[in-house]
Design a protein around this motif. Structure first.
Motif, PDB file in Angstrom:
ATOM      1  N   TYR A 101       0.843  -1.195   0.000  1.00  0.00           N
ATOM      2  CA  TYR A 101       0.000   0.000   0.000  1.00  0.00           C
ATOM      3  C   TYR A 101       0.880   1.247   0.000  1.00  0.00           C
ATOM      4  CZ  TYR A 101      -3.560  -3.312   1.546  1.00  0.00           C
ATOM      5  OH  TYR A 101      -4.408  -4.391   1.636  1.00  0.00           O
ATOM      6  N   MET A 102       0.449   2.255  -0.697  1.00  0.00           N
ATOM      7  CA  MET A 102       1.046   3.585  -0.588  1.00  0.00           C
ATOM      8  C   MET A 102      -0.003   4.480   0.049  1.00  0.00           C
ATOM      9  SD  MET A 102       3.137   5.892  -3.367  1.00  0.00           S
ATOM     10  CE  MET A 102       1.741   6.353  -4.414  1.00  0.00           C
ATOM     11  N   THR A 103       0.237   4.885   1.284  1.00  0.00           N
ATOM     12  CA  THR A 103      -0.765   5.623   2.047  1.00  0.00           C
ATOM     13  C   THR A 103      -0.557   7.125   2.018  1.00  0.00           C
ATOM     14  OG1 THR A 103       0.468   5.444   4.119  1.00  0.00           O
ATOM     15  CG2 THR A 103      -1.039   3.639   3.589  1.00  0.00           C
ATOM     16  N   HIS A 117      10.614  -0.799  -2.860  1.00  0.00           N
ATOM     17  CA  HIS A 117      10.644  -1.237  -1.458  1.00  0.00           C
ATOM     18  C   HIS A 117       9.571  -2.298  -1.207  1.00  0.00           C
ATOM     19  CE1 HIS A 117      10.541  -1.234   2.903  1.00  0.00           C
ATOM     20  NE2 HIS A 117       9.283  -0.849   2.863  1.00  0.00           N
ATOM     21  N   LEU A 118       8.368  -2.067  -1.705  1.00  0.00           N
ATOM     22  CA  LEU A 118       7.283  -3.025  -1.488  1.00  0.00           C
ATOM     23  C   LEU A 118       7.580  -4.350  -2.185  1.00  0.00           C
ATOM     24  CD1 LEU A 118       4.187  -0.681  -1.859  1.00  0.00           C
ATOM     25  CD2 LEU A 118       5.273  -1.484   0.241  1.00  0.00           C
ATOM     26  N   ALA A 119       8.096  -4.288  -3.410  1.00  0.00           N
ATOM     27  CA  ALA A 119       8.429  -5.519  -4.125  1.00  0.00           C
ATOM     28  C   ALA A 119       9.518  -6.290  -3.390  1.00  0.00           C
ATOM     29  CB  ALA A 119       8.865  -5.183  -5.550  1.00  0.00           C
ATOM     30  N   SER A 176       1.316  -6.646  -5.184  1.00  0.00           N
ATOM     31  CA  SER A 176       0.408  -5.594  -5.640  1.00  0.00           C
ATOM     32  C   SER A 176       0.683  -4.323  -4.870  1.00  0.00           C
ATOM     33  CB  SER A 176      -1.059  -6.010  -5.466  1.00  0.00           C
ATOM     34  OG  SER A 176      -1.377  -6.125  -4.076  1.00  0.00           O
ATOM     35  N   LEU A 177       0.275  -3.202  -5.459  1.00  0.00           N
ATOM     36  CA  LEU A 177       0.385  -1.904  -4.802  1.00  0.00           C
ATOM     37  C   LEU A 177      -0.963  -1.215  -4.940  1.00  0.00           C
ATOM     38  CD1 LEU A 177       3.229   0.733  -5.242  1.00  0.00           C
ATOM     39  CD2 LEU A 177       0.858   1.366  -4.994  1.00  0.00           C
ATOM     40  N   THR A 178      -1.531  -0.818  -3.815  1.00  0.00           N
ATOM     41  CA  THR A 178      -2.835  -0.159  -3.787  1.00  0.00           C
ATOM     42  C   THR A 178      -2.711   1.212  -3.135  1.00  0.00           C
ATOM     43  OG1 THR A 178      -3.990  -2.283  -3.619  1.00  0.00           O
ATOM     44  CG2 THR A 178      -5.225  -0.324  -2.982  1.00  0.00           C
ATOM     45  N   THR A 224     -11.230   7.319  -5.538  1.00  0.00           N
ATOM     46  CA  THR A 224     -10.912   6.252  -6.473  1.00  0.00           C
ATOM     47  C   THR A 224      -9.779   5.418  -5.900  1.00  0.00           C
ATOM     48  OG1 THR A 224     -11.521   7.657  -8.346  1.00  0.00           O
ATOM     49  CG2 THR A 224     -10.230   5.688  -8.830  1.00  0.00           C
ATOM     50  N   VAL A 225     -10.003   4.121  -5.778  1.00  0.00           N
ATOM     51  CA  VAL A 225      -8.957   3.207  -5.327  1.00  0.00           C
ATOM     52  C   VAL A 225      -8.121   2.832  -6.546  1.00  0.00           C
ATOM     53  CG1 VAL A 225      -8.454   1.017  -4.196  1.00  0.00           C
ATOM     54  CG2 VAL A 225     -10.492   2.322  -3.532  1.00  0.00           C
ATOM     55  N   MET A 226      -6.813   3.066  -6.464  1.00  0.00           N
ATOM     56  CA  MET A 226      -5.901   2.791  -7.566  1.00  0.00           C
ATOM     57  C   MET A 226      -5.008   1.599  -7.221  1.00  0.00           C
ATOM     58  SD  MET A 226      -6.692   5.249  -9.713  1.00  0.00           S
ATOM     59  CE  MET A 226      -5.326   5.334 -10.885  1.00  0.00           C
ATOM     60  N   ARG A 227      -4.720   0.774  -8.232  1.00  0.00           N
ATOM     61  CA  ARG A 227      -3.983  -0.460  -7.956  1.00  0.00           C
ATOM     62  C   ARG A 227      -3.145  -0.874  -9.165  1.00  0.00           C
ATOM     63  NH1 ARG A 227      -4.054  -5.815  -8.717  1.00  0.00           N
ATOM     64  NH2 ARG A 227      -3.593  -7.211  -6.968  1.00  0.00           N
ATOM     65  N   THR A 228      -2.048  -1.577  -8.888  1.00  0.00           N
ATOM     66  CA  THR A 228      -1.248  -2.196  -9.942  1.00  0.00           C
ATOM     67  C   THR A 228      -0.589  -3.451  -9.397  1.00  0.00           C
ATOM     68  OG1 THR A 228       0.472  -1.832 -11.609  1.00  0.00           O
ATOM     69  CG2 THR A 228       0.912  -0.971  -9.420  1.00  0.00           C
ATOM     70  N   ASP A 229      -0.253  -4.371 -10.286  1.00  0.00           N
ATOM     71  CA  ASP A 229       0.534  -5.538  -9.902  1.00  0.00           C
ATOM     72  C   ASP A 229       2.006  -5.143  -9.847  1.00  0.00           C
ATOM     73  OD1 ASP A 229      -1.680  -7.206  -9.787  1.00  0.00           O
ATOM     74  OD2 ASP A 229      -1.532  -7.723 -11.917  1.00  0.00           O
ATOM     75  N   LEU A 230       2.749  -5.842  -8.982  1.00  0.00           N
ATOM     76  CA  LEU A 230       4.181  -5.601  -8.859  1.00  0.00           C
ATOM     77  C   LEU A 230       4.945  -6.802  -9.394  1.00  0.00           C
ATOM     78  CD1 LEU A 230       4.478  -4.023  -5.299  1.00  0.00           C
ATOM     79  CD2 LEU A 230       4.393  -2.860  -7.497  1.00  0.00           C
ATOM     80  N   HIS A 231       6.074  -6.513 -10.021  1.00  0.00           N
ATOM     81  CA  HIS A 231       6.893  -7.580 -10.573  1.00  0.00           C
ATOM     82  C   HIS A 231       8.312  -7.423 -10.046  1.00  0.00           C
ATOM     83  CE1 HIS A 231       3.489  -8.573 -13.069  1.00  0.00           C
ATOM     84  NE2 HIS A 231       3.435  -7.319 -13.482  1.00  0.00           N
TER      85      HIS A 231
END
Length: 331
Positions: free
Chosen positions: A80-82, A106-108, A114-116, A310-317
């Motif tokens: 998550y990015m808050t 950092h999250l990956a 995922s990043l939301t 709006t909730v925004m999201r992407t997959d992380l690789h």
């Protein structure tokens, strides 16, 4: 002049709060609340808080990313990015992109897939991005590869202009005649109420209630409970549970086997009455589905939508940092 990207140090919560007054004044957050939701949240890793500092202008950007590795619910692969903001005078210079890439990497590296933005269960400021207030934020996130994945409506009610309806009073009498009971919780009720919230409503809500009661004894009586004719908890509503203001409504829910009986409408109205008795002038919350049954219940009780997120999201690789070295002028 080179921008330095660094971790947090003494006094930075005040600096970030000041940055937010310039970058997003409608969403300014106090240093105390920043500390609580960034530094003290249960999955805090210092590497997730990145600050952009200008040699003359000071802190001009900040972003925070975290994973729900521990806590309730535990979602170890969810990132998550808050928080993310850049000073208006320094935008369109790649600072926002540099902050985002550092958070993403950092999250990956922590194992997130995922990043939301945003909605982190343990400690969020907003459920997403207000597209009306921050259209440039939506455009920026889309350029970074995120896409809308949902909507959340924040709603509010003017309690000075509200009163319980006669139809709800009649419904209360009917359900009481059926054997249902309604009233504020006692400390002896809390173990059962917490278990009900966790097991029947949402995994993290029981923890919200427990932490609220430990933080403030008044939080116990602010939980309004519905019990069925057999004495079992059938629903609850509360306010002030998140520790920011007692006018914040929720959590709130009814056991799915008891929905359609009017218990939700009763709990909502009785809780609003209790809030008014404590001199609350309004009630508000951050997150519901505007077209959901709960959204319709709130609207029919007098709540109106104050903001839409709006909730925004992407997959992380693969982490970007593993692909190419960064320019050390922007460390």
């Amino acid at each position: 002049m080179s921008i330095v990207y660094r971790g947090a140090g003494p006094g930075d919560m005040e600096r970030i709060s000041g940055l937010m007054t310039r970058a997003m004044p409608r969403d300014v957050v106090s240093a105390e609340r920043l500390g609580r939701n960034l530094l003290l949240e249960p999955n805090h890793d210092p590497r997730g808080l990145i600050i952009a500092e200008h040699p003359e202008d000071g802190v001009i950007g900040a972003a925070y990313g975290t994973c729900a590795e521990r806590g309730v619910p535990a979602l170890p692969t969810s990132g998550y990015m808050t928080l993310a903001c850049v000073d208006p005078g320094h935008r369109r210079r790649g600072i926002g992109r540099a902050l985002f890439e550092r958070v993403r990497d950092h999250l990956a590296e922590r194992g997130a897939t995922s990043l939301t933005v945003a909605g982190y269960p343990q400690a969020y400021f907003w459920p997403g991005v207000d597209a009306e207030e921050h259209p440039e934020g939506i455009a920026f996130l889309e350029a970074c590869g995120l896409a809308p994945s949902g909507m959340a409506a924040a709603m509010s009610l003017d309690l000075d202009a509200w009163s319980i309806s006669d139809s709800v009073r009649d419904l209360v009498r009917t359900r009481r005649a059926d054997g249902f009971r309604f009233g504020p919780a006692t400390v002896e009720d809390l173990p059962e109420v917490i278990a009900f919230a966790s097991n029947r409503l949402a995994p993290d809500w029981g923890e919200v209630l427990r932490e609220a009661a430990l933080r403030d004894p008044a939080a116990v009586r602010r939980v309004v409970v519905a019990r069925d004719p057999h004495g079992a908890v059938a629903g609850l509503a509360t306010y002030g549970a998140y520790g920011d203001t007692f006018e914040r409504f929720g959590p709130f829910g009814v056991d799915e086997t008891r929905r359609g009986t009017g218990l939700g409408r009763i709990l909502l109205s009785l809780t609003l009455m209790q809030m008014r008795s404590e001199a609350a002038h309004g009630a508000w919350f951050l997150w519901t589905g505007e077209k959901s049954p709960a959204g319709h219940l709130y609207a029919s009780t007098g709540f109106t939508v104050s903001r839409r997120f709006t909730v925004m999201r992407t997959d992380l690789h693969t982490p970007q940092s593993a692909k190419a070295p960064r320019n050390e002028d922007q460390r």
